[in-house]
Design a protein around this motif. Structure first.
Motif, short mmCIF file in Angstrom:
data_model
loop_
_atom_site.label_atom_id
_atom_site.label_comp_id
_atom_site.label_asym_id
_atom_site.label_seq_id
_atom_site.Cartn_x
_atom_site.Cartn_y
_atom_site.Cartn_z
N PHE A 138 38.49 48.14 59.18
CA PHE A 138 39.62 47.80 58.31
C PHE A 138 39.16 47.01 57.08
CE2 PHE A 138 43.56 45.26 57.40
CZ PHE A 138 44.34 46.33 56.99
N GLU A 139 38.16 46.15 57.27
CA GLU A 139 37.59 45.40 56.15
C GLU A 139 36.98 46.35 55.13
OE1 GLU A 139 36.40 42.24 53.82
OE2 GLU A 139 37.47 42.00 55.72
N GLN A 140 36.27 47.36 55.61
CA GLN A 140 35.70 48.37 54.71
C GLN A 140 36.80 49.12 53.96
OE1 GLN A 140 33.16 50.86 57.09
NE2 GLN A 140 31.63 49.25 57.43
N TYR A 141 37.89 49.41 54.68
CA TYR A 141 39.02 50.10 54.04
C TYR A 141 39.62 49.24 52.94
CZ TYR A 141 43.98 51.30 53.55
OH TYR A 141 45.22 51.58 53.05
N LEU A 142 39.79 47.94 53.21
CA LEU A 142 40.36 47.05 52.19
C LEU A 142 39.45 46.94 50.98
CD1 LEU A 142 41.80 44.13 54.38
CD2 LEU A 142 43.07 45.98 53.30
N ASN A 143 38.15 46.94 51.23
CA ASN A 143 37.19 46.81 50.11
C ASN A 143 37.17 48.05 49.22
OD1 ASN A 143 36.40 44.25 50.89
ND2 ASN A 143 34.73 44.99 52.19
N THR A 144 37.59 49.19 49.75
CA THR A 144 37.59 50.43 48.94
C THR A 144 38.91 50.63 48.20
OG1 THR A 144 38.39 51.76 50.82
CG2 THR A 144 36.00 51.56 50.52
N ARG A 145 39.86 49.73 48.40
CA ARG A 145 41.17 49.90 47.77
C ARG A 145 41.09 49.46 46.30
NH1 ARG A 145 45.37 51.16 49.94
NH2 ARG A 145 46.65 49.90 48.56
N ILE A 146 41.12 50.43 45.41
CA ILE A 146 41.02 50.14 43.97
C ILE A 146 42.19 49.28 43.51
CG2 ILE A 146 40.99 51.18 41.68
CD1 ILE A 146 39.71 53.66 42.96
N GLY A 147 43.38 49.63 43.97
CA GLY A 147 44.57 48.92 43.50
C GLY A 147 44.53 47.43 43.76
N ASP A 148 44.03 47.02 44.95
CA ASP A 148 43.99 45.60 45.28
C ASP A 148 42.79 44.89 44.66
OD1 ASP A 148 46.31 45.44 46.81
OD2 ASP A 148 45.29 46.25 48.57
N ASN A 149 41.71 45.62 44.41
CA ASN A 149 40.46 44.98 43.98
C ASN A 149 40.16 45.09 42.49
OD1 ASN A 149 39.69 44.22 46.67
ND2 ASN A 149 39.22 46.36 47.06
N TYR A 150 40.87 45.97 41.79
CA TYR A 150 40.53 46.25 40.39
C TYR A 150 40.71 45.01 39.50
CZ TYR A 150 40.04 49.01 36.13
OH TYR A 150 39.60 49.53 34.96
N MET A 151 41.72 44.17 39.83
CA MET A 151 42.02 43.02 38.98
C MET A 151 41.40 41.72 39.50
SD MET A 151 43.84 44.48 36.69
CE MET A 151 44.51 43.09 35.82
N LYS A 152 40.61 41.79 40.56
CA LYS A 152 40.08 40.57 41.17
C LYS A 152 39.23 39.75 40.21
CE LYS A 152 40.01 41.08 46.18
NZ LYS A 152 39.17 41.23 47.39
N ARG A 153 38.35 40.42 39.48
CA ARG A 153 37.43 39.70 38.60
C ARG A 153 38.18 38.97 37.49
NH1 ARG A 153 32.12 39.60 38.04
NH2 ARG A 153 31.88 41.27 39.57
N SER A 154 39.17 39.63 36.90
CA SER A 154 39.93 38.97 35.82
C SER A 154 40.73 37.80 36.38
CB SER A 154 40.86 39.99 35.14
OG SER A 154 41.80 40.50 36.05
N ARG A 155 41.28 37.95 37.59
CA ARG A 155 42.01 36.83 38.21
C ARG A 155 41.07 35.66 38.47
NH1 ARG A 155 44.99 40.96 41.04
NH2 ARG A 155 43.53 40.86 42.80
N PHE A 156 39.84 35.96 38.91
CA PHE A 156 38.85 34.91 39.17
C PHE A 156 38.51 34.16 37.88
CE2 PHE A 156 34.33 33.71 39.14
CZ PHE A 156 34.33 32.77 40.15
N TYR A 157 38.32 34.89 36.79
CA TYR A 157 38.01 34.26 35.51
C TYR A 157 39.13 33.32 35.07
CZ TYR A 157 34.19 37.64 34.85
OH TYR A 157 33.05 38.38 34.98
N ILE A 158 40.36 33.80 35.16
CA ILE A 158 41.50 33.01 34.70
C ILE A 158 41.67 31.75 35.56
CG2 ILE A 158 44.02 33.00 34.50
CD1 ILE A 158 43.84 35.94 33.65
N LEU A 159 41.57 31.89 36.88
CA LEU A 159 41.72 30.74 37.77
C LEU A 159 40.59 29.73 37.53
CD1 LEU A 159 42.81 32.46 41.11
CD2 LEU A 159 44.21 31.04 39.60
N SER A 160 39.38 30.22 37.25
CA SER A 160 38.25 29.33 36.96
C SER A 160 38.51 28.52 35.69
CB SER A 160 36.96 30.14 36.80
OG SER A 160 36.65 30.82 37.99
N CYS A 161 39.07 29.18 34.67
CA CYS A 161 39.38 28.48 33.42
C CYS A 161 40.47 27.44 33.63
CB CYS A 161 39.80 29.49 32.35
SG CYS A 161 38.46 30.51 31.73
N ILE A 162 41.49 27.79 34.41
CA ILE A 162 42.56 26.83 34.70
C ILE A 162 42.00 25.61 35.42
CG2 ILE A 162 44.66 26.46 36.07
CD1 ILE A 162 45.40 29.37 35.49
#
Length: 512
Positions: A280-304
């Motif tokens: 199931f972890e592998q399945y979640l990691n292949t989900r483009i919809g959930d993971n596509y925006m992760k990096r941008s969210r990480f950048y924004i939270l880091s700046c905040i």
């Protein structure tokens, strides 16, 4: 009465009087006593009592902190109690049913910082005389009940328009009355006490979010744990594995709850579950919809986080205060004794963080547009049907005209169901968690509506055939003096289907 009016405004007093009247009527009527006998054991069950203790303890610490920080005072006690009764308790109930990921809390914060909150606060600042307020409450409730009743059938549309007109007139009167008071007595609104009354609910909301989040997390875990099967010792191991996998991440717990067949249902031992959770972890990691925006969210939270650290550092370096004063915001900047070197470094960091967050917000927007374009292309046929169905939805579906019902609802629902099946199977990993959930609910409601009608192959029917079938089934259905079971089920099916169409329009608005 004057002492009471010094604490409560006339609207609050009138509301309290009607509540007391309702409680008295409830206690002295058979239906009211029966309701209390049914509800009280649920309200004071063991789980709820434990939650009350946790909530009251956390809430008390919150208020105590605000008191020691010299923000909260006794004159805010009334607003605090009202907030708990009319906002916090309903929020807990809503979070149990609705909170499944961070989007619930983001929307909650957004709604409570919206312009309408400021308008409602200003409108409630001035009230009519007590006699007028006592009359307004039952009249408003009566009009609301009549409006709900008039909205159920097409033949009462004229009554609905009249009631809507009366409510609009009443709203205009309230706005004019408030505007007049604001012009004549602006000092009653523009002062520090009023500012505290306005900001108190927002502060309490932010400070009590951990409890609301904890409740939603506990409720979701409970729904997951109840599905765990096997020997008692294995069940305990499996529960620990599930917690190790999801932790306090509400989204991951909700993902498990929505994928029981992949994880829990097929597991009878801890080893089985461990293997399935890995898959199931592998399945979640292949989900483009959930993971596509992760990096941008990480950048924004880091700046905040950097902005908060820099601001805290600048305050600490430029004020002669202790840790306690910093935590309670009880400090004054001591500019002559500024620690110049640290201040310059942190100021540079603050400026850089602000520039970076602006850049990464734009980066996030670009990434979002990219994934939206991909979804728009992949879901073109489905989104066209959803948009078309949304335009043809009617407040009162043509139940009495089967031909129109077939053309405007049934055939489109059948096509949407077909496209939903294709989308869920082919593009599962393209969607975010909540988008996939919206599509699956739409799939469920289309199937439910078609099943209610009772036709296996709608493609083989035309409008004439459908009308004949529909009328025959209507005649043969169970019926009493007021309700035909088939028609009633069809109406409810169309209502749920229509609501989900509008929900999908909202979820995929950037793709449509």
């Amino acid at each position: 009465m004057e002492a009471l009016q010094n604490v409560f405004n006339n609207r609050e007093i009138a509301f309290g009087i009607w509540i007391i009247i309702a409680i008295i009527i409830g206690l002295f009527t058979k239906a009211g006593r029966k309701f209390l006998i049914t509800v009280l054991p649920i309200i004071f069950s063991r789980k709820f009592v434990l939650f009350y203790i946790i909530f009251l303890s956390f809430f008390s610490l919150t208020v105590l902190y605000l008191f020691y920080s010299k923000f909260w005072d006794l004159y805010l006690l009334k607003d605090t109690i009202f907030w708990v009764i009319f906002f916090e308790i309903p929020l807990f109930v809503k979070s149990i049913d609705t909170a499944k990921d961070g989007r619930f809390f983001a929307k909650l914060i957004k709604d409570n910082l919206a312009l309408i909150v400021i308008i409602e606060f200003i409108l409630n600042n001035w009230t009519f005389d007590l006699v007028v307020e006592l009359a307004i409450i039952p009249i408003t409730l009566l009009l609301g009940g009549l409006l709900a009743f008039a909205s159920r059938e097409e033949k009462t549309v004229s009554v609905k328009k009249i009631i809507n007109g009366l409510l609009v007139v009443f709203g205009i009167v309230v706005i004019l009355f408030t505007a007049s008071n604001l012009i004549q007595r602006p000092e009653e609104l523009l002062n520090i006490d009023t500012l505290k009354e306005f900001t108190l609910p927002i502060i309490l909301l932010f400070m009590n979010l951990p409890v609301v989040y904890g409740l939603a997390l506990y409720n979701t875990y409970e729904q997951v744990f109840i599905r765990v099967k096997g020997e008692p010792k294995e069940q305990q191991k499996m529960k620990r594995l599930l917690f190790q996998f999801a932790g306090i991440n509400l989204t991951r717990v909700s993902s498990i709850r929505n994928s029981l067949i992949r994880t829990i249902t097929i597991s009878r031992t801890a080893e089985d579950l461990k293997r399935h959770l890995g898959e199931f972890e592998q399945y979640l990691n292949t989900r483009i919809g959930d993971n596509y925006m992760k990096r941008s969210r990480f950048y924004i939270l880091s700046c905040i986080l950097m902005i908060i650290i820099c601001l805290a550092g600048i305050v600490a370096c430029n004020s002669k205060v202790g840790l306690r004063d910093l935590l309670t915001f009880n400090f004054v900047l001591d500019i002559p004794k500024m620690k110049e070197i640290v201040t310059n470094v942190l100021s540079t960091g603050l400026a850089g963080s602000i520039c970076l967050i602006i850049y990464f917000i734009g980066f996030r927007r670009r990434k979002y547009e990219e994934i939206s374009q991909i979804k728009k292309f992949a879901l073109h046929d489905l989104l066209v049907l959803v948009r078309y169905q949304s335009k043809t939805l009617q407040e009162f579906p043509p139940i009495e005209d089967p031909k129109r019902l077939f053309i405007q609802y049934i055939t489109i629902a059948n096509d949407i169901n077909r496209e939903c099946n294709k989308a869920v199977v082919s593009y599962d990993n393209l969607f975010t968690y909540w988008e996939l959930e919206a599509l699956k609910r739409l799939q469920t409601y289309t199937v439910s509506l078609i099943s209610t009608i009772g036709i296996d192959n709608i493609d083989s029917y035309n409008a004439e055939d459908f009308a004949k079938f529909f009328n025959e089934k209507k005649k043969s259905a169970i019926q009493n003096e007021k309700i035909n079971i088939f028609i009633d089920d069809t109406e409810r099916g169309i209502k749920k289907y229509s609501e989900q169409i509008e929900h999908c329009m909202e979820q995929f608005k950037d793709c449509i």
